[in-house]
Design a protein around this motif. Structure first.
Motif, PDB file in Angstrom:
ATOM      1  N   GLU A  14      -4.424  12.487 -10.531  1.00  0.00           N
ATOM      2  CA  GLU A  14      -3.296  12.297 -11.453  1.00  0.00           C
ATOM      3  C   GLU A  14      -2.061  11.847 -10.670  1.00  0.00           C
ATOM      4  N   GLY A  15      -1.871  12.437  -9.482  1.00  0.00           N
ATOM      5  CA  GLY A  15      -0.745  12.032  -8.633  1.00  0.00           C
ATOM      6  C   GLY A  15      -0.884  10.574  -8.224  1.00  0.00           C
ATOM      7  N   LEU A  16      -2.079  10.205  -7.806  1.00  0.00           N
ATOM      8  CA  LEU A  16      -2.308   8.812  -7.383  1.00  0.00           C
ATOM      9  C   LEU A  16      -2.025   7.842  -8.521  1.00  0.00           C
ATOM     10  N   MET A  17      -2.446   8.218  -9.720  1.00  0.00           N
ATOM     11  CA  MET A  17      -2.255   7.309 -10.856  1.00  0.00           C
ATOM     12  C   MET A  17      -0.769   7.107 -11.161  1.00  0.00           C
ATOM     13  N   ASN A  18       0.029   8.137 -10.900  1.00  0.00           N
ATOM     14  CA  ASN A  18       1.484   7.948 -11.040  1.00  0.00           C
ATOM     15  C   ASN A  18       1.945   6.808 -10.126  1.00  0.00           C
ATOM     16  N   ILE A  36      -9.170   2.928  -2.697  1.00  0.00           N
ATOM     17  CA  ILE A  36      -8.809   4.283  -2.258  1.00  0.00           C
ATOM     18  C   ILE A  36      -9.619   4.557  -0.998  1.00  0.00           C
ATOM     19  N   ILE A  37      -8.915   4.643   0.146  1.00  0.00           N
ATOM     20  CA  ILE A  37      -9.614   4.705   1.436  1.00  0.00           C
ATOM     21  C   ILE A  37      -8.995   5.782   2.338  1.00  0.00           C
ATOM     22  N   THR A  38      -9.696   6.118   3.418  1.00  0.00           N
ATOM     23  CA  THR A  38      -9.131   7.085   4.374  1.00  0.00           C
ATOM     24  C   THR A  38      -8.555   6.341   5.576  1.00  0.00           C
ATOM     25  N   SER A  39      -7.715   7.045   6.321  1.00  0.00           N
ATOM     26  CA  SER A  39      -7.028   6.433   7.466  1.00  0.00           C
ATOM     27  C   SER A  39      -8.040   6.099   8.568  1.00  0.00           C
ATOM     28  N   GLU A  40      -7.696   5.125   9.387  1.00  0.00           N
ATOM     29  CA  GLU A  40      -8.562   4.772  10.525  1.00  0.00           C
ATOM     30  C   GLU A  40      -8.070   5.401  11.808  1.00  0.00           C
ATOM     31  N   LEU A  41      -6.770   5.608  11.884  1.00  0.00           N
ATOM     32  CA  LEU A  41      -6.199   6.090  13.154  1.00  0.00           C
ATOM     33  C   LEU A  41      -6.148   7.617  13.208  1.00  0.00           C
ATOM     34  N   GLY A  42      -6.432   8.272  12.092  1.00  0.00           N
ATOM     35  CA  GLY A  42      -6.454   9.736  12.047  1.00  0.00           C
ATOM     36  C   GLY A  42      -5.146  10.335  12.537  1.00  0.00           C
ATOM     37  N   SER A  49     -15.124   9.517  -3.549  1.00  0.00           N
ATOM     38  CA  SER A  49     -15.943   9.013  -4.659  1.00  0.00           C
ATOM     39  C   SER A  49     -15.554   9.737  -5.951  1.00  0.00           C
ATOM     40  N   ARG A  50     -15.234  11.016  -5.847  1.00  0.00           N
ATOM     41  CA  ARG A  50     -14.834  11.787  -7.041  1.00  0.00           C
ATOM     42  C   ARG A  50     -13.474  11.309  -7.556  1.00  0.00           C
ATOM     43  N   VAL A  51     -12.563  11.026  -6.609  1.00  0.00           N
ATOM     44  CA  VAL A  51     -11.222  10.572  -7.002  1.00  0.00           C
ATOM     45  C   VAL A  51     -11.320   9.203  -7.681  1.00  0.00           C
ATOM     46  N   ARG A  52     -12.139   8.326  -7.108  1.00  0.00           N
ATOM     47  CA  ARG A  52     -12.311   6.987  -7.713  1.00  0.00           C
ATOM     48  C   ARG A  52     -12.877   7.113  -9.127  1.00  0.00           C
ATOM     49  N   GLU A  53     -13.870   7.974  -9.270  1.00  0.00           N
ATOM     50  CA  GLU A  53     -14.519   8.178 -10.571  1.00  0.00           C
ATOM     51  C   GLU A  53     -13.495   8.693 -11.592  1.00  0.00           C
ATOM     52  N   TYR A  54     -12.665   9.652 -11.166  1.00  0.00           N
ATOM     53  CA  TYR A  54     -11.650  10.237 -12.051  1.00  0.00           C
ATOM     54  C   TYR A  54     -10.655   9.143 -12.486  1.00  0.00           C
ATOM     55  N   CYS A  55     -10.175   8.377 -11.517  1.00  0.00           N
ATOM     56  CA  CYS A  55      -9.172   7.350 -11.836  1.00  0.00           C
ATOM     57  C   CYS A  55      -9.771   6.291 -12.753  1.00  0.00           C
ATOM     58  N   GLU A  56     -11.003   5.927 -12.477  1.00  0.00           N
ATOM     59  CA  GLU A  56     -11.709   4.933 -13.296  1.00  0.00           C
ATOM     60  C   GLU A  56     -11.765   5.407 -14.751  1.00  0.00           C
ATOM     61  N   ARG A  57     -12.062   6.688 -14.916  1.00  0.00           N
ATOM     62  CA  ARG A  57     -12.239   7.264 -16.248  1.00  0.00           C
ATOM     63  C   ARG A  57     -10.907   7.402 -16.986  1.00  0.00           C
ATOM     64  N   GLU A  58      -9.861   7.802 -16.255  1.00  0.00           N
ATOM     65  CA  GLU A  58      -8.620   8.221 -16.912  1.00  0.00           C
ATOM     66  C   GLU A  58      -7.506   7.172 -16.935  1.00  0.00           C
ATOM     67  N   HIS A  59      -7.622   6.146 -16.116  1.00  0.00           N
ATOM     68  CA  HIS A  59      -6.480   5.248 -15.963  1.00  0.00           C
ATOM     69  C   HIS A  59      -6.765   3.885 -16.559  1.00  0.00           C
ATOM     70  N   LEU A 110       0.820  -1.212   0.000  1.00  0.00           N
ATOM     71  CA  LEU A 110       0.000   0.000   0.000  1.00  0.00           C
ATOM     72  C   LEU A 110       0.852   1.258   0.000  1.00  0.00           C
ATOM     73  N   ILE A 111       0.160   2.332  -0.367  1.00  0.00           N
ATOM     74  CA  ILE A 111       0.756   3.663  -0.398  1.00  0.00           C
ATOM     75  C   ILE A 111      -0.073   4.506   0.554  1.00  0.00           C
ATOM     76  N   MET A 112       0.578   5.404   1.282  1.00  0.00           N
ATOM     77  CA  MET A 112      -0.213   6.335   2.088  1.00  0.00           C
ATOM     78  C   MET A 112       0.236   7.757   1.773  1.00  0.00           C
ATOM     79  N   LEU A 113      -0.729   8.658   1.731  1.00  0.00           N
ATOM     80  CA  LEU A 113      -0.430  10.083   1.530  1.00  0.00           C
ATOM     81  C   LEU A 113      -1.086  10.883   2.638  1.00  0.00           C
TER      82      LEU A 113
END
Ligand code: BMX
Ligand code: ZN
Length: 322
Positions: free
Chosen positions: A252-256, A302-308, A281-291, A138-141
């Motif tokens: 675009e960064g994620l797709m890299n 593509i998920i958010t952190s649990e431990l914050g 949901s927007r990021v998933r839609e974008y990646c789905e469309r472009e990648h 996994l990757i985390m940002l």
């Protein structure tokens, strides 16, 4: 008071540009009593570290932790570090240079100390105890003041040579683009951090005082990353343009990274990630469309952190639970 007979605790510390936060952490990743101290702008690096040593010693006394039961102290630090000698090479936000922090804190507390980049710590915490638990790659940002990055390959944190690696915020998205805090121009961080979104929001507010951005900022009491999202939710066109632009750069960064690592998941944390599904949901839609690869099987989660905000403390402490 917590009485723990076995040596199963470590102190995890998350060093930031405005404050330092820490806690005793159990080997199961549970956060016990917390402490924090402000970082005063203009204070020398030595003063900040000496204050931190005092805060840790006072904390251990106050909560009656026996030093014999503490495995050590993990320090998560933004910027470039050298784990082989325990030195902060350079941290632009903190204005720290060649700081032998490991030795200083070891001498001042009498406990073993390890250092790690703050985002690598957060990634390690999430991978061991949080949203990343079920993934081996996994990757985390961390989308905050800057963009911090972390990489888990085959279940192991990949820190690069001397712990200097995984600076995923500093890859170029646009040649000769926006000035980045690292000195280069056009980095991912200069487009997709909370700081970048705030910069763009301010510019848009000046250009379009009639938009809802100003009204939202006044309600929130400040201009932060939420302003654009909130204005968009109110149907404001300027808010919509800002969010669309942000989604574009982030995706675009994620797709890299999908192309380089093909991770099972990417975990997002930090101020902007608090928008949750509205953003995701927007990021998933974008990646789905472009990648071309993203739409294949299996998809990258593509998920958010649990431990914050605890992930950095937990990950830094977990260096002693390896
Ligand atoms: C910057 C860089 C990274 C850090 C990231 C997140 C510095 C001081 N920091 O890209 O090392 O991981 O920011 O930091 O050079 P934060 O301050 O946003 O948490
Ligand atoms: Zn940069």
């Amino acid at each position: 008071m917590v009485i723990i007979m076995e040596k199963k605790l470590a102190i995890g510390v998350d060093i930031g540009g405005t404050s330092i936060k820490g806690a005793a952490i159990t080997s199961e990743g549970k956060v016990l009593d917390v402490f924090s101290m402000p970082v005063i702008k203009g204070d020398s690096q030595e003063k900040v570290v000496n204050d931190l040593i005092k805060v840790i010693n006072d904390y251990l006394k106050e909560h009656q932790y026996d030093k014999d039961n503490i495995l050590g102290i993990g320090l998560g630090i933004p910027g470039s570090i050298d784990t082989s000698i325990g030195v902060v090479t350079y941290s632009n936000n903190l204005c720290w240079n060649e700081l032998p922090i490991q030795e200083m804190v070891e001498k001042g507390t009498g406990l073993p100390v390890r250092i790690i980049n703050d985002a690598n710590a957060a990634t390690y915490g999430e991978a061991k105890f949080g949203a990343g638990k079920k993934y081996k790659n996994l990757i985390m940002l961390t989308l905050g003041t800057g963009i911090g990055g972390g990489i888990i390959i085959n279940g192991e944190l990949y820190e690069g040579n001397l712990g200097k690696g995984a600076e995923l915020g500093h890859v170029i998205m646009k040649l000769d683009g926006e000035q980045c805090s690292c000195g280069r121009k056009g980095c991912f961080e200069a487009y997709a951090s909370a700081t970048a979104l705030i910069r763009d929001t301010k510019k848009m507010m000046e250009l379009h005082p009639e938009s809802k951005l100003g009204e939202v900022a006044r309600k929130l009491g400040k201009i932060d990353a939420r302003v654009a999202f909130e204005a968009e939710r109110l149907g404001d066109e300027c808010g919509h343009i800002l969010v669309e632009n942000y989604v574009k750069y982030l995706s675009e960064g994620l797709m890299n990274y999908f192309n380089i690592f093909r991770p099972e998941a990417v975990v997002l944390s930090g101020g902007v990630a608090n928008e949750g599904e509205y953003l995701l949901s927007r990021v998933r839609e974008y990646c789905e469309r472009e990648h071309y690869g993203y739409g294949g099987t299996p998809k990258v989660d593509i998920i958010t952190s649990e431990l914050g905000y605890d992930s950095g403390k937990i990950g830094a402490a977990a260096l002693f639970f390896k």
